[in-house]
Design an enzyme around this catalytic site. Structure first.
Site, PDB file in Angstrom:
ATOM      1  N   ASP A   1      -4.910   2.348   6.423  1.00 20.08           N
ATOM      2  CA  ASP A   1      -5.295   3.713   6.062  1.00 20.08           C
ATOM      3  C   ASP A   1      -6.220   3.774   4.846  1.00 20.08           C
ATOM      4  O   ASP A   1      -6.779   4.825   4.547  1.00 20.08           O
ATOM      5  CB  ASP A   1      -4.069   4.611   5.861  1.00 20.08           C
ATOM      6  CG  ASP A   1      -3.151   4.163   4.737  1.00 20.08           C
ATOM      7  OD1 ASP A   1      -3.383   3.088   4.152  1.00 20.08           O
ATOM      8  OD2 ASP A   1      -2.177   4.895   4.450  1.00 20.08           O
ATOM      9  N   ARG A   2      -6.396   2.651   4.126  1.00 22.83           N
ATOM     10  CA  ARG A   2      -7.278   2.641   2.953  1.00 22.83           C
ATOM     11  C   ARG A   2      -8.504   1.785   3.219  1.00 22.83           C
ATOM     12  O   ARG A   2      -8.477   0.894   4.065  1.00 22.83           O
ATOM     13  CB  ARG A   2      -6.532   2.128   1.719  1.00 22.83           C
ATOM     14  CG  ARG A   2      -5.342   2.984   1.336  1.00 22.83           C
ATOM     15  CD  ARG A   2      -4.597   2.399   0.154  1.00 22.83           C
ATOM     16  NE  ARG A   2      -3.339   3.091  -0.059  1.00 22.83           N
ATOM     17  CZ  ARG A   2      -2.918   3.588  -1.209  1.00 22.83           C
ATOM     18  NH1 ARG A   2      -3.678   3.465  -2.285  1.00 22.83           N
ATOM     19  NH2 ARG A   2      -1.760   4.206  -1.310  1.00 22.83           N
TER      20      ARG A   2
ATOM     21  N   ASP B   1      -6.572  -2.051   3.889  1.00 27.34           N
ATOM     22  CA  ASP B   1      -5.260  -2.445   3.379  1.00 27.34           C
ATOM     23  C   ASP B   1      -4.320  -2.836   4.513  1.00 27.34           C
ATOM     24  O   ASP B   1      -4.719  -2.900   5.681  1.00 27.34           O
ATOM     25  CB  ASP B   1      -4.652  -1.337   2.517  1.00 27.34           C
ATOM     26  CG  ASP B   1      -4.207  -0.135   3.330  1.00 27.34           C
ATOM     27  OD1 ASP B   1      -4.743   0.074   4.435  1.00 27.34           O
ATOM     28  OD2 ASP B   1      -3.330   0.608   2.853  1.00 27.34           O
TER      29      ASP B   1
ATOM     30  N   LYS C   1      -4.848   9.404   6.128  1.00 23.87           N
ATOM     31  CA  LYS C   1      -6.096   8.770   5.722  1.00 23.87           C
ATOM     32  C   LYS C   1      -6.391   7.648   6.695  1.00 23.87           C
ATOM     33  O   LYS C   1      -5.484   7.107   7.310  1.00 23.87           O
ATOM     34  CB  LYS C   1      -6.020   8.277   4.278  1.00 23.87           C
ATOM     35  CG  LYS C   1      -4.793   7.483   3.888  1.00 23.87           C
ATOM     36  CD  LYS C   1      -4.848   7.182   2.387  1.00 23.87           C
ATOM     37  CE  LYS C   1      -3.550   6.571   1.891  1.00 23.87           C
ATOM     38  NZ  LYS C   1      -2.544   7.581   1.539  1.00 23.87           N
TER      39      LYS C   1
ATOM     40  N   THR D   1      -1.339  14.417  -5.491  1.00 22.34           N
ATOM     41  CA  THR D   1      -1.459  13.168  -4.748  1.00 22.34           C
ATOM     42  C   THR D   1      -0.476  13.179  -3.577  1.00 22.34           C
ATOM     43  O   THR D   1       0.676  13.570  -3.733  1.00 22.34           O
ATOM     44  CB  THR D   1      -1.177  11.976  -5.680  1.00 22.34           C
ATOM     45  OG1 THR D   1      -2.179  11.946  -6.696  1.00 22.34           O
ATOM     46  CG2 THR D   1      -1.189  10.673  -4.919  1.00 22.34           C
TER      47      THR D   1
ATOM     48  N   GLU E   1      -8.913  10.649  -1.589  1.00 24.29           N
ATOM     49  CA  GLU E   1      -8.168  10.320  -2.796  1.00 24.29           C
ATOM     50  C   GLU E   1      -8.857   9.159  -3.499  1.00 24.29           C
ATOM     51  O   GLU E   1      -9.442   8.287  -2.842  1.00 24.29           O
ATOM     52  CB  GLU E   1      -6.729   9.910  -2.470  1.00 24.29           C
ATOM     53  CG  GLU E   1      -5.864  11.008  -1.915  1.00 24.29           C
ATOM     54  CD  GLU E   1      -4.436  10.542  -1.673  1.00 24.29           C
ATOM     55  OE1 GLU E   1      -3.539  11.398  -1.713  1.00 24.29           O
ATOM     56  OE2 GLU E   1      -4.222   9.346  -1.435  1.00 24.29           O
TER      57      GLU E   1
ATOM     58  N   SER F   1      -7.519   6.675  -4.651  1.00 26.38           N
ATOM     59  CA  SER F   1      -6.803   5.436  -4.337  1.00 26.38           C
ATOM     60  C   SER F   1      -7.267   4.851  -3.004  1.00 26.38           C
ATOM     61  O   SER F   1      -6.460   4.364  -2.213  1.00 26.38           O
ATOM     62  CB  SER F   1      -5.298   5.673  -4.336  1.00 26.38           C
ATOM     63  OG  SER F   1      -4.952   6.725  -3.456  1.00 26.38           O
TER      64      SER F   1
ATOM     65  N   ARG G   1      10.336   2.583  -0.152  1.00 24.48           N
ATOM     66  CA  ARG G   1       9.817   1.230  -0.344  1.00 24.48           C
ATOM     67  C   ARG G   1      10.741   0.442  -1.254  1.00 24.48           C
ATOM     68  O   ARG G   1      11.096   0.907  -2.339  1.00 24.48           O
ATOM     69  CB  ARG G   1       8.407   1.257  -0.938  1.00 24.48           C
ATOM     70  CG  ARG G   1       7.373   1.758   0.035  1.00 24.48           C
ATOM     71  CD  ARG G   1       5.974   1.653  -0.536  1.00 24.48           C
ATOM     72  NE  ARG G   1       4.999   2.246   0.380  1.00 24.48           N
ATOM     73  CZ  ARG G   1       3.728   2.440   0.097  1.00 24.48           C
ATOM     74  NH1 ARG G   1       3.265   2.079  -1.091  1.00 24.48           N
ATOM     75  NH2 ARG G   1       2.907   2.975   0.969  1.00 24.48           N
TER      76      ARG G   1
ATOM     77  N   SER H   1       2.251  -0.352   2.962  1.00 20.73           N
ATOM     78  CA  SER H   1       0.826  -0.101   2.755  1.00 20.73           C
ATOM     79  C   SER H   1       0.118  -1.276   2.089  1.00 20.73           C
ATOM     80  O   SER H   1       0.009  -2.347   2.665  1.00 20.73           O
ATOM     81  CB  SER H   1       0.652   1.181   1.942  1.00 20.73           C
ATOM     82  OG  SER H   1      -0.705   1.559   1.879  1.00 20.73           O
ATOM     83  N   HIS H   2      -0.341  -1.087   0.867  1.00 18.66           N
ATOM     84  CA  HIS H   2      -1.138  -2.091   0.164  1.00 18.66           C
ATOM     85  C   HIS H   2      -0.278  -3.031  -0.675  1.00 18.66           C
ATOM     86  O   HIS H   2      -0.808  -3.870  -1.399  1.00 18.66           O
ATOM     87  CB  HIS H   2      -2.154  -1.382  -0.735  1.00 18.66           C
ATOM     88  CG  HIS H   2      -1.526  -0.383  -1.660  1.00 18.66           C
ATOM     89  ND1 HIS H   2      -0.980   0.786  -1.194  1.00 18.66           N
ATOM     90  CD2 HIS H   2      -1.341  -0.379  -2.996  1.00 18.66           C
ATOM     91  CE1 HIS H   2      -0.480   1.470  -2.218  1.00 18.66           C
ATOM     92  NE2 HIS H   2      -0.691   0.787  -3.318  1.00 18.66           N
TER      93      HIS H   2
ATOM     94  N   ASP I   1      -1.808  -1.455   6.212  1.00 20.37           N
ATOM     95  CA  ASP I   1      -1.529  -0.603   7.373  1.00 20.37           C
ATOM     96  C   ASP I   1      -2.752   0.153   7.868  1.00 20.37           C
ATOM     97  O   ASP I   1      -2.650   0.989   8.758  1.00 20.37           O
ATOM     98  CB  ASP I   1      -0.385   0.371   7.066  1.00 20.37           C
ATOM     99  CG  ASP I   1      -0.753   1.398   6.012  1.00 20.37           C
ATOM    100  OD1 ASP I   1      -1.509   1.065   5.089  1.00 20.37           O
ATOM    101  OD2 ASP I   1      -0.247   2.547   6.097  1.00 20.37           O
TER     102      ASP I   1
END
Length: 564
Positions: free
Chosen positions: A296-297, A292, A393, A361, A380, A382, A27, A121-122, A294
């Site tokens: 996954d959250r 989020d 996730k 993690t 998780e 998060s 990233r 991601s987020h 992508d």
């Protein structure tokens, strides 16, 4: 028209020293990929070169991203380089967009050798935001450390990359596109797919859609509000929740994926999903959720804005796991949580006599347990929750899991949560994030902390705050030996565990694009006082955590960037 095979070129390049993939890939700020010559090309070549040529030739690779700025540019380069590196077929999401859970689903469905996920991601998007690249292996999950280390080592010595610059792919049209390349025995094919339908089909096999449809659009249906935060999951929410399960169209908001996520931070927590929280407060909606960038959250909310802490979320799903037909068929092999996540799940595991794993993690550790048939459900702190239907996730899966519990129990989110605490007691949990901290300052502080808690005299120390006394029972730098392959993951976070089970954990996060994020996790168990305010109950632990670390003094801050 020239029908001659497309030319494959070998282009000289020079390595960059900073392409080590973290727990969620590489990233960086968008401008890093844009301004540094062949920065993207180098990393993509390093991914392909990490795969043995015999495995790579003629293979299938899945490619998709969360739609953020630079997504389509990167995909076009990946297509050109995949062709030149011997890949036989690419499966790409329509317009290059595909959620991370859907990519995991399709890697497994098409028996691909891996997937390339373009997402941060987020993290924020747009020209001034972040961009990321993650490689998932053939199980559909994040690459293990041995693979990411190999990618990094190749990136440090790379001298050239292979590319077919004349190959132009159309990302707007569903279906197959074939290309003839020189030195290829078969045409190289690119297949644009409707990833939403493939993912929806998987969900139909996991959940009881008839039961969910009755809950969401039947005679006594509940009202829900889902915020996709202009991330990739919007089309999935619309297709599955609105079109198939019958929710009104206005139940789903911010469902058009945007390159900059509408200028917002696509992180589903109380800080960044504040609009959703506000809209839930007046009580017109029974259930709310946010996702989020992508997909996954997730964040789960109840009527009047009742917040379900992610640690409690996975524990509640575990306690009600047979509300989900998939687990009625497969059984439950094990539960797992990441080390910083509260011990709420442990209490369900103990009561149900199901094995509980505490991992570092990173979803790759869960994937290894799943592949070995040891794990069915994990989470998780998060805002990540998932099952063994894929190896990532899965935010939408978590929402459907909660809706399945609501449909079966016919109780509100608040009542389900309160009954859970009455049954098991409550783990009060919070996390303080100190973002964009100077990396040297952060590392120095963590090193001093490690030396302090490693001293034998630290154990048995007592800390008094107001009328509470905490005595240190154990302090260490968390280390994990994988029960499947015996690999050891060291330096996974500093833990201080007190005699009453309370915990303080310090970690440096690996998901940012620049600077460091220092995270402090607080976890305290209460059997009786279960309906109090989280920050009030954890205030003594917070005082101790800051006193021990001298964090505010060390980094020149008076408080965290985000509290979750």
């Amino acid at each position: 028209m020239d029908d001659s095979p497309l030319q494959v070129l070998t282009v000289p390049t020079a390595p960059y020293p900073d392409q080590r993939p973290g727990t969620s890939g590489l990233r960086k700020k968008v401008h890093v990929f844009q301004s540094r010559t062949y920065y993207l090309h180098n990393f993509i070549q390093s991914i392909f070169s990490s795969i043995d040529l015999r495995d790579r030739q003629g293979s299938t690779v899945v490619v998709g991203g969360d739609g953020r700025f630079f997504n389509q540019t990167a995909i076009k380069v990946i297509v050109q380089m995949a062709a030149a590196n011997g890949v036989g077929r690419l499966i790409i999401g329509h317009h290059g967009i595909m959620s991370t859970p859907a990519i995991s689903c399709l890697v497994r469905k098409y028996k691909a050798i891996g997937g390339i996920i373009l997402s941060a991601s987020h993290n924020p998007g747009g020209p001034d935001g972040d961009f990321g690249i993650k490689f998932n292996t053939a199980n559909g999950g994040p690459a293990k450390e041995a693979v990411t280390n190999k990618i990094f080592q190749i990136s440090r010595t790379i001298e050239e990359f292979a590319i077919c610059p004349a190959l132009q792919v159309d990302l707007t049209t569903l279906g197959k596109q074939a290309f003839d390349l020189e030195n290829k025995f078969k045409p190289f094919t690119v297949e644009l797919v409707d990833s939403v339908e493939s993912y929806a089909n998987l969900m139909r096999n996991v959940f009881d859609f008839a039961l969910l449809k009755e809950l969401l659009s039947g005679e006594n249906h509940i009202k829900i509000r889902l915020d996709a935060m202009h991330g990739v999951v919007g089309p999935y929410v619309r297709r599955i929740l609105c079109e198939e399960l019958g929710c009104p169209a206005n139940s789903a908001i911010n469902c058009v994926p945007l390159e900059d996520f509408g200028g917002q931070h696509p992180d589903p927590n109380l800080t960044y999903a504040a609009d959703l929280v506000d809209s839930m407060r007046d009580g017109q909606y029974d259930f709310g959720a946010a996702f989020d960038g992508d997909g996954d959250r997730n964040m789960i909310l109840g009527k009047h804005g009742v917040f379900v802490n992610p640690c409690d979320s996975v524990a509640v799903i575990a306690d009600n796991i047979f509300c989900i037909p998939y687990f009625q068929h497969t059984g439950v092999r094990g539960f797992a949580r990441s080390m910083p996540t509260s011990a709420a799940l442990d209490r369900v595991a103990k009561a149900t006599k199901i094995e509980l794993y505490e991992t570092p993690t990173g979803w790759k550790f869960f994937g290894n347990l799943m592949d070995a048939g040891k794990l069915s459900l994990c989470g998780e702190e998060s805002f990540g929750t998932g099952g063994d239907h894929i190896r990532e996730k899965d935010g939408l899966w978590a929402v459907l899991a909660w809706l399945s519990i609501l449909a079966t129990r016919r109780q509100s989110v608040k009542d389900i949560l309160r009954n859970h605490w009455l049954k098991y007691g409550r783990n009060y949990f919070t996390r303080y994030d100190y973002e964009n901290v100077d990396i040297d300052e952060a590392c120095d502080m963590m090193e001093d902390l490690k030396i302090m808690i490693s001293d034998k005299s630290f154990v048995k120390q007592r800390f008094a705050v107001e009328d509470k006394i905490y005595q240190v029972e154990k302090a260490d730098n968390f280390e994990y030996t994988d029960p499947v392959d015996s690999t050891i993951a060291r330096n996974q976070g500093l833990r201080i565990i007190f005699s009453d089970g309370s915990r303080i954990i310090y970690r440096l996060s690996g998901t940012g694009s620049d600077g460091a994020t220092v995270r402090i996790y607080l976890d305290s168990y209460e059997k009786e006082q279960i309906f109090e305010e989280t920050q009030v109950m954890l205030a003594p632990l917070a005082t101790i955590a800051l006193k021990i670390s001298q964090l505010h003094h060390r980094i020149g801050r008076s408080g965290p960037s985000v509290i979750t």
